[in-house]
Write a protein that holds these residues in place. Structure first.
Motif, PDB file in Angstrom:
ATOM      1  N   ARG A   1      -7.323  -7.181  14.535  1.00  0.00           N
ATOM      2  CA  ARG A   1      -5.957  -6.671  14.700  1.00  0.00           C
ATOM      3  C   ARG A   1      -5.018  -7.760  15.209  1.00  0.00           C
TER       4      ARG A   1
ATOM      5  N   SER B   1      -4.262 -10.205  12.506  1.00  0.00           N
ATOM      6  CA  SER B   1      -3.366  -9.598  11.523  1.00  0.00           C
ATOM      7  C   SER B   1      -1.916  -9.636  11.996  1.00  0.00           C
TER       8      SER B   1
ATOM      9  N   HIS C   1      -2.401 -11.140   4.130  1.00  0.00           N
ATOM     10  CA  HIS C   1      -1.520 -11.575   5.216  1.00  0.00           C
ATOM     11  C   HIS C   1      -0.420 -12.446   4.623  1.00  0.00           C
TER      12      HIS C   1
ATOM     13  N   MET D   1      -9.044  -7.415   9.702  1.00  0.00           N
ATOM     14  CA  MET D   1      -7.632  -7.651   9.385  1.00  0.00           C
ATOM     15  C   MET D   1      -7.147  -6.690   8.314  1.00  0.00           C
ATOM     16  N   THR D   2      -7.994  -6.451   7.320  1.00  0.00           N
ATOM     17  CA  THR D   2      -7.650  -5.511   6.249  1.00  0.00           C
ATOM     18  C   THR D   2      -7.400  -4.117   6.814  1.00  0.00           C
TER      19      THR D   2
ATOM     20  N   THR E   1      -2.005  -4.216   3.299  1.00  0.00           N
ATOM     21  CA  THR E   1      -3.138  -4.683   2.515  1.00  0.00           C
ATOM     22  C   THR E   1      -3.045  -4.200   1.075  1.00  0.00           C
TER      23      THR E   1
END
Length: 308
Positions: free
Chosen positions: A149, A152, A180, A280-281, A288
């Motif tokens: 997180r 991201s 990103h 991150m996704t 995303t």
């Protein structure tokens, strides 16, 4: 219809819970936790790293043999035992033996020498052990989720990998750019790296993700110090939970590398990189999906890929 990658992004989201029974952390991870608290001297870090890398053998060595293997004096071993909270080397060795015997009991039984195959198969076996240890370490994925997180949210996000670590940094940055909007890759050290790190912070970046695998580049340590000095937080993927590199990072993901062949192999660090990408996704699913859809449109328009 979503592309295979879009479908995987949705289906493979990391969840904090799970139905698998809880597992203890791997013995190597428990050793790292035991040793990472105190500020260890360089000689003490060498002892700690030797014990982490050779637990099942080192746990049964005499103080004389251990000192000889590591290349330090016997008093250094005694002082090390005290520095990590034990009354002396016998007490430390008792703890090591408990961990070593536990790892033998909980892991895959070692095959007899005649069944272990050739050196290439032995290298695969060593990587399987690294992955088994990593699997235990990921029983609670909470830290991966939280760091994912944070990565991201960092815009720009800078990814650093020098020398042998370039390939893993390039893999991460290539994939991260799909999800990103601003990923900056640094693969050269010295003033080039310093400029990139300072510019990233000035542009609003908050995190640096660094990869450092054996042999560890001295210039990586300097780059991490520059990043910290500029105000960037550091997440580090490495094989060493101890030492100067780890001391410069807020978050350290330490996992084993394969060292049975002339050049190391990186199955477990590769999984850590992929796990952080997944986190991150998951952190911004709408972004995303939008970015993946746009990429698929461009890829189809320009015929990036062969038709499978």
């Amino acid at each position: 219809m979503p592309s295979p990658q879009q479908a995987r992004a949705q289906a493979s989201a990391i969840t904090a819970g799970g139905t698998a029974p809880a597992q203890d952390a791997s013995p190597t991870s428990r050793l790292r936790e035991l040793f990472e608290g105190p500020g260890l001297s360089p000689a003490h870090r060498r002892i700690a790293q030797y014990l982490i890398e050779h637990l099942t053998e080192a746990a049964f060595l005499s103080i004389t043999d251990l000192a000889e293997r590591v290349g330090v004096s016997q008093p250094s071993v005694t002082r090390f035992a005290g520095a990590v909270g034990f009354s002396g080397y016998p007490a430390l060795r008792e703890r090591l033996q408990s961990l070593a015997l536990g790892s033998l009991g909980n892991g895959v039984p070692s095959a007899p020498a005649e069944q272990r195959g050739n050196e290439l198969q032995a290298a695969v076996d060593a990587e399987i052990e690294n992955l088994e240890n990593l699997r235990r370490d990921l029983t609670d994925p909470g830290r991966v989720i939280e760091v994912g997180r944070a990565l991201s949210r960092s815009a720009p996000l800078t990814v650093l990998g020098l020398r042998i670590s370039v390939s893993l940094a390039e893999y991460f940055a290539y994939a991260a750019r799909r999800i990103h909007p601003d990923v900056r890759l640094v693969t050269r050290g010295g003033s080039v790296a310093y400029d990139a790190l300072l510019q990233s912070r000035e542009a609003g970046g908050t995190w640096l993700l660094a990869f450092s695998l054996p042999r560890h580049a001295r210039e990586t340590l300097t780059a991490l110090r520059v990043a910290r000095g500029a105000g960037l937080r550091v997440a580090l993927v490495t094989d060493l939970a101890l030492g100067p590199l780890a001391e410069e990072a807020e978050e350290v993901f330490a996992t084993g590398t394969g060292s049975r062949l002339v050049f190391d192999s990186y199955a477990a660090p590769g999984i850590v990189a992929a796990a952080l990408l997944q986190a991150m996704t998951d952190a911004d699913p709408e972004r995303t999906q939008a970015r993946l859809e746009e990429y698929e449109r461009i890829a189809e328009e320009h015929h990036f890929f062969l038709q499978d």
